[in-house]
Scaffold this active site. Structure first.
Site, PDB file in Angstrom:
ATOM      1  N   SER A 156       0.833  -1.191   0.000  1.00 20.21           N
ATOM      2  CA  SER A 156       0.000   0.000   0.000  1.00 20.21           C
ATOM      3  C   SER A 156       0.880   1.259   0.000  1.00 20.21           C
ATOM      4  O   SER A 156       1.599   1.504  -0.956  1.00 20.21           O
ATOM      5  CB  SER A 156      -0.965  -0.059   1.195  1.00 20.21           C
ATOM      6  N   ASP A 161     -10.286  -4.100  -5.126  1.00 19.44           N
ATOM      7  CA  ASP A 161      -9.659  -3.129  -4.222  1.00 19.44           C
ATOM      8  C   ASP A 161     -10.284  -1.750  -4.424  1.00 19.44           C
ATOM      9  O   ASP A 161     -10.183  -1.166  -5.514  1.00 19.44           O
ATOM     10  CB  ASP A 161      -8.161  -3.060  -4.509  1.00 19.44           C
ATOM     11  N   HIS A 170      -8.216  -4.855  -0.708  1.00 27.56           N
ATOM     12  CA  HIS A 170      -6.943  -4.236  -0.356  1.00 27.56           C
ATOM     13  C   HIS A 170      -6.121  -5.085   0.606  1.00 27.56           C
ATOM     14  O   HIS A 170      -4.907  -4.916   0.704  1.00 27.56           O
ATOM     15  CB  HIS A 170      -7.200  -2.859   0.258  1.00 27.56           C
TER      16      HIS A 170
END
Length: 223
Positions: free
Chosen positions: A109, A159, A190
């Protein structure tokens, strides 16, 4: 205790001196220097691990660079922080005698996005990267030469944060720069899944290493 190199960080020496890889572990929002150590050990048990903590705080949560809103980056800060992180990696390589090792970034991320910034701004620093749930960090008027780099992008099909479209744009950008790009699609969102780690381990083995022992740990919850 690790020497102060401008970041709070963890360093784990290589299990064997002839291991050719150092993994640069870059956590997601709200994580810290401990978060990805189990993943690093799973991906390459004998590799040295270098894991810094992001220096930017967002509501008390560590990040590697500022953002204006969800999915909207402060690009100037991202570039500044990428240069800062590159200097940390070079200093750590000298401190721990890692100059002859291949540095592979493993980012999740926010960590994947700063890793992309490192690839684009410091193309000779990393030999490759495993980018879990990445986005395009910034646009460039010209692309660096990344012919030596191997990159795996792992995206969640559902996501809501790092969309598949972002993954595809980044893959195209890195490919245009000459990188050897592979893409893995996770069926979820995610969060990281066991399949992400298995895919990353297989990719690392095929592209950087010869063979690795069986997996040993479980993935963390999403950040």
């Amino acid at each position: 205790m690790p020497r102060d190199l401008g970041f709070i960080y963890e360093f784990v020496p290589a299990g064997t001196p002839d291991t050719p890889v150092t993994l640069l572990l870059l956590h997601g929002t709200g994580g810290n220097e401990q978060d990805l150590l189990p993943i690093g050990k799973e991906l390459c048990p004998d590799a040295a691990l270098l894991s810094p903590r992001g220096k930017v705080l967002e509501n008390g949560m560590p990040r590697f660079f500022r953002r204006v809103a969800e999915g909207v980056f402060d690009e100037e800060d991202l570039k500044f922080r990428a240069h800062e992180l590159a200097e940390f990696v070079r200093s750590a390589a000298q401190q721990y005698g890692l100059q002859d090792k291949k540095f592979i970034a493993v980012g999740y991320s926010n960590g994947a996005n700063i890793a992309s910034g490192l690839l684009l701004l410091h193309p000779h620093l990393l030999s490759g990267a495993i980018l879990f749930r990445p986005m395009v960090p910034f646009t460039m008027s010209f692309l660096p030469d990344l012919k030596q780099a191997h990159v795996l992008l792992a995206s969640g099909k559902g996501d809501p944060i790092a969309s598949p479209e972002q993954n595809q744009k980044l893959a195209a950008m890195l490919s245009m720069a000459g990188a050897d790009v592979s893409v893995y699609w996770h069926d979820g969102g995610h969060e990281l899944g066991r399949d992400d780690l298995q895919a990353a381990r297989s990719w690392l083995s095929q592209n950087v290493l010869n063979a690795l022992p069986p997996p040993r740990t479980t993935p963390p919850s999403g950040q």
